[in-house]
Design an enzyme around this catalytic site. Structure first.
Site, PDB file in Angstrom:
ATOM      1  N   THR A  44     -18.009  45.279 -38.895  1.00  0.00           N
ATOM      2  CA  THR A  44     -18.172  46.483 -39.791  1.00  0.00           C
ATOM      3  C   THR A  44     -17.546  47.715 -39.372  1.00  0.00           C
ATOM      4  OG1 THR A  44     -20.377  45.478 -40.427  1.00  0.00           O
ATOM      5  CG2 THR A  44     -19.573  47.549 -41.421  1.00  0.00           C
ATOM      6  N   ASP A  56     -27.084  47.223 -45.684  1.00  0.00           N
ATOM      7  CA  ASP A  56     -26.177  47.210 -46.601  1.00  0.00           C
ATOM      8  C   ASP A  56     -26.645  46.782 -48.143  1.00  0.00           C
ATOM      9  OD1 ASP A  56     -23.486  47.029 -47.419  1.00  0.00           O
ATOM     10  OD2 ASP A  56     -23.009  44.960 -47.111  1.00  0.00           O
ATOM     11  N   LYS A  58     -21.164  38.092 -42.031  1.00  0.00           N
ATOM     12  CA  LYS A  58     -20.894  39.535 -42.113  1.00  0.00           C
ATOM     13  C   LYS A  58     -20.872  40.207 -40.637  1.00  0.00           C
ATOM     14  CE  LYS A  58     -21.527  40.044 -46.558  1.00  0.00           C
ATOM     15  NZ  LYS A  58     -20.793  40.712 -47.450  1.00  0.00           N
ATOM     16  N   ARG A  68     -16.328  34.217 -46.335  1.00  0.00           N
ATOM     17  CA  ARG A  68     -17.089  33.960 -47.302  1.00  0.00           C
ATOM     18  C   ARG A  68     -17.474  32.454 -47.026  1.00  0.00           C
ATOM     19  NH1 ARG A  68     -18.473  38.443 -49.867  1.00  0.00           N
ATOM     20  NH2 ARG A  68     -16.555  39.935 -50.223  1.00  0.00           N
ATOM     21  N   TYR A 125     -26.267  46.550 -52.673  1.00  0.00           N
ATOM     22  CA  TYR A 125     -25.221  45.573 -53.494  1.00  0.00           C
ATOM     23  C   TYR A 125     -25.381  46.179 -54.757  1.00  0.00           C
ATOM     24  CZ  TYR A 125     -24.374  40.615 -55.041  1.00  0.00           C
ATOM     25  OH  TYR A 125     -24.021  39.697 -55.656  1.00  0.00           O
ATOM     26  N   ARG A 180     -21.651  31.309 -59.918  1.00  0.00           N
ATOM     27  CA  ARG A 180     -22.553  30.630 -60.662  1.00  0.00           C
ATOM     28  C   ARG A 180     -22.059  30.581 -62.028  1.00  0.00           C
ATOM     29  NH1 ARG A 180     -25.621  33.894 -57.216  1.00  0.00           N
ATOM     30  NH2 ARG A 180     -25.732  35.486 -58.903  1.00  0.00           N
ATOM     31  N   GLU A 218     -16.617  49.948 -49.202  1.00  0.00           N
ATOM     32  CA  GLU A 218     -17.769  50.499 -49.576  1.00  0.00           C
ATOM     33  C   GLU A 218     -17.876  51.902 -49.325  1.00  0.00           C
ATOM     34  OE1 GLU A 218     -21.041  48.262 -48.043  1.00  0.00           O
ATOM     35  OE2 GLU A 218     -20.313  46.390 -48.401  1.00  0.00           O
ATOM     36  N   TYR A 255     -26.272  31.345 -46.304  1.00  0.00           N
ATOM     37  CA  TYR A 255     -26.959  32.400 -46.938  1.00  0.00           C
ATOM     38  C   TYR A 255     -28.117  32.048 -47.620  1.00  0.00           C
ATOM     39  CZ  TYR A 255     -25.869  32.455 -51.761  1.00  0.00           C
ATOM     40  OH  TYR A 255     -25.731  32.426 -53.215  1.00  0.00           O
ATOM     41  N   ASP A 269     -16.889  46.216 -44.904  1.00  0.00           N
ATOM     42  CA  ASP A 269     -17.775  45.131 -44.679  1.00  0.00           C
ATOM     43  C   ASP A 269     -17.153  43.688 -44.544  1.00  0.00           C
ATOM     44  OD1 ASP A 269     -20.029  43.767 -44.115  1.00  0.00           O
ATOM     45  OD2 ASP A 269     -20.634  43.745 -46.106  1.00  0.00           O
ATOM     46  N   HIS A 293     -19.456  44.461 -59.511  1.00  0.00           N
ATOM     47  CA  HIS A 293     -19.223  43.692 -58.230  1.00  0.00           C
ATOM     48  C   HIS A 293     -20.380  42.626 -58.474  1.00  0.00           C
ATOM     49  CE1 HIS A 293     -18.828  42.058 -54.130  1.00  0.00           C
ATOM     50  NE2 HIS A 293     -20.113  42.155 -53.881  1.00  0.00           N
ATOM     51  N   GLU A 335     -14.701  44.139 -47.671  1.00  0.00           N
ATOM     52  CA  GLU A 335     -15.707  44.643 -48.942  1.00  0.00           C
ATOM     53  C   GLU A 335     -15.499  46.335 -48.798  1.00  0.00           C
ATOM     54  OE1 GLU A 335     -19.591  43.100 -48.910  1.00  0.00           O
ATOM     55  OE2 GLU A 335     -19.172  41.526 -50.678  1.00  0.00           O
ATOM     56  N   GLN A 376     -20.280  32.351 -44.993  1.00  0.00           N
ATOM     57  CA  GLN A 376     -21.379  33.189 -45.621  1.00  0.00           C
ATOM     58  C   GLN A 376     -22.058  32.032 -46.925  1.00  0.00           C
ATOM     59  OE1 GLN A 376     -20.122  36.611 -47.795  1.00  0.00           O
ATOM     60  NE2 GLN A 376     -22.148  36.893 -48.924  1.00  0.00           N
ATOM     61  N   GLU A 413     -12.947  39.044 -55.268  1.00  0.00           N
ATOM     62  CA  GLU A 413     -12.803  39.163 -56.658  1.00  0.00           C
ATOM     63  C   GLU A 413     -11.513  39.503 -57.398  1.00  0.00           C
ATOM     64  OE1 GLU A 413     -15.761  42.373 -55.614  1.00  0.00           O
ATOM     65  OE2 GLU A 413     -15.947  42.519 -57.734  1.00  0.00           O
ATOM     66  N   THR A 452     -20.232  46.541 -52.153  1.00  0.00           N
ATOM     67  CA  THR A 452     -18.615  46.449 -52.719  1.00  0.00           C
ATOM     68  C   THR A 452     -18.715  47.331 -53.775  1.00  0.00           C
ATOM     69  OG1 THR A 452     -18.447  44.277 -51.706  1.00  0.00           O
ATOM     70  CG2 THR A 452     -16.752  45.398 -53.124  1.00  0.00           C
TER      71      THR A 452
END
Lengths: 380, 380
Positions: free
Chosen positions: B226, B95, B222, B206, B97, B111, B170, B213, B202, B102, B168, B209, B327, B313
């Protein structure tokens, strides 16, 4: 039997003779029992152990008994005549990070001013998925990988061969019996699903890994090759090897079976070009095999026959027990010298690494598990 | 043909009728051509596309021509009579990114005071391995996963069902022709190896994760499921969909084919309980399919038939183009309202998500790629 492959061992592998078909065999001393020839069972006329593994623990137990009755009188294929192949068609490959000493060393090397362990480390066995398609059998040459590297003092990444090629001495666990999607495998389910163990070398390109791994984890720094031993030692051959692991603090959540953390007293030996460089003890790992399996499936992820999960680098508390060159050379800053007087940090082209494993045998003495060997070839 | 499954589409899947064997079929309108019955070729008398995919691009091309000549006159299986199965036996699942929007949104949500993107993001398509064994076909229910979660204001993790279950949206790329271990697949090799594309969801927990992670990436957040569409659209059906992607700054390294970043003008639509909640455009992705493939293999990692790699995503620059509920609800802090007046952040038990995909057809109009549907079932 002095070879470590006596009647109390009997590991399974896949072999061929003189270009013939791949078949399932059991190693006994310096010979291989052709299981299809000896039993006529179709699950042994296969290029991998998977069909046999899928039959489940009762068949594994009965077969082990049957084989023990056959090997002494059977006509064995001399090991020297057998070509050994990847024993398992690997379904999913998961790599854990279960050694406290390894995780602490890595944390101190990469974050000298911060906490050695991330906040989650003592709460769960951290793991991630690796590339199943590049798991290779011991003896397969390893081509030095190329990719993007950026040292902290460089302003932009460059492309080229890895300059920090490393090993990780690990133990691998081979899943035989599958589980259902949506259901967790309980802590007590290890022997219901795991058939046996292999040695494992998780080759690692530290410079590629360091640049790529934030935020989604290791990828190309690991995916070029993972070597496993040609022989899978059944869990049943390790009955005498179980030991209590060091205490876990804090006590983990109930699904991780706190207070019952049993590990394996497997001795590991790492050789570089024939010189012993480290002797990591598997018995000092923090997270147990049963905890890794329970964690892997707690979200309902299913197991398939051929799944492989590994311990992560095995490092003990002493400097001579570190399971990677990253740790043995403390990030490349402290070269170490082998018995032949040569100095080392990371792997050079032509270097050969052999990792050996042994464990207490049920009948006394020790079994010698399949070794994991690989030679580094220059980048293409 | 108005259904989006006309002569210029002809996607491949695996179907069965009334409990019969799984076979390879091609969808045409609201019918399925039984390829084994129509051609007698053994690679279609299979429970997955893999045997056909392994034959390589010249066979794919010839077969597409042959099928186009067959479907109009053939006796098709009515779609309503066909049970659709997972089309591909997935080898390794990777997968990526690859959406700048995204990655920027996620960075800003997690952050808020730091840089939205990590320093490596614009230099390489970040990716990681996911769990191949839990890739399921559209329509498979998704059990809410349980596991360890720890909110920032909690002092210790707890065990329980995920409270932040997400999707997600995708696009997945299915590898047909393998590559050799130790050799990189060049940027220009996409059509030599990739057979086609599928929709992909996917599913992501959250809270699990976020706790797990660091430092080795997403794992149990995850690996529970899927979903992919039952139909694989051949690259050959997307000839009219190629577009230039937005400019890349800085210019990536030569192995990533700078200046030639071509993407696909695929329109995505996300529906929650029948209400459209987002319309992400695949044409605004930062990293191209060819760049993802070149990066995946730059270290010599080999490809196998059945490998699946996904875009990550798909989010566009507008709020109505976001490809995840993370999001759309800005980390759960800004609930969004659907056309039926209900308010949402993350997924509730019983919620059904359908992701639809369409692309310009070679003959004008649009093709409707296979949808990806799934309903959330309560935790076990």
């Amino acid at each position: 039997m002095s070879s470590g492959f006596g009647i109390d061992h009997l590991p399974y592998g896949v072999f061929s003779v003189a270009g013939g078909p791949r078949r399932v065999g059991v190693r006994y001393g310096n010979g291989v029992l052709d299981l299809h020839a000896a039993t006529g069972r179709p699950e042994f006329d296969q290029p991998s152990l998977n069909a046999f593994l899928a039959l489940g623990p009762e068949v594994w137990r009965q077969t082990r008994e049957e084989v023990a009755g056959l090997v002494e009188a059977a006509d064995l294929v001399p090991l020297a005549d057998a070509v050994l192949h990847l024993p398992v068609e690997v379904a999913d490959y998961v790599d854990f990070y279960a050694s406290l000493d390894h995780a602490s060393n890595v944390g101190r090397i990469f974050r000298p001013d911060g906490e050695a362990l991330t906040p989650n480390w003592r709460h769960l066995p951290i793991g991630y998925h690796g590339r199943a398609g590049t798991v290779v059998v011991s003896g397969t040459p390893v081509t030095r990988p190329s990719g993007q590297r950026k040292a902290p003092d460089e302003t932009a990444p460059t492309y080229g061969p890895s300059r920090r090629l490393d090993i990780e001495a690990e133990l691998g666990f081979v899943v035989g019996a599958p589980s259902e999607l949506g259901s967790a495998v309980p802590f007590a389910g290890l022997a219901d699903h795991v058939f046996g163990v292999t040695g494992l070398n998780d080759w690692s390109a530290r410079d590629i890994q360091a640049w790529e791994y934030v935020p989604l984890g290791p990828f190309l720094g690991k995916s070029f090759a993972t070597s496993i031993s040609p022989w899978v030692t059944p869990l049943a051959a390790l009955d005498a090897a179980w030991v209590d692991l060091p205490e876990q603090d804090p006590v983990p959540l109930p699904y991780l079976g706190p207070g019952a953390t049993r590990g394996l007293d497997i001795a590991v030996q790492i050789e570089l070009n024939g010189e012993v460089v480290s002797r990591p003890p598997y018995r000092t790992m923090y997270w147990s095999p049963a905890q890794m399996l329970a964690h892997l499936t707690v979200n309902g992820a299913s197991l398939r026959t051929g799944d492989l999960f590994a311990s992560g680098t095995i490092s003990g508390p002493e400097p001579g027990q570190r399971g990677s060159f990253l740790e043995l050379s403390w990030g490349g800053k402290e070269p170490f010298t082998t018995g032949d007087g040569t100095s080392h940090t990371f792997l050079e082209d032509g270097d050969e690494v052999v990792i050996r494993y042994s464990a207490p045998a049920t009948g006394g003495g020790r079994i010698a598990m399949g070794e994991v060997a690989g030679r580094v070839e220059r980048a293409r």
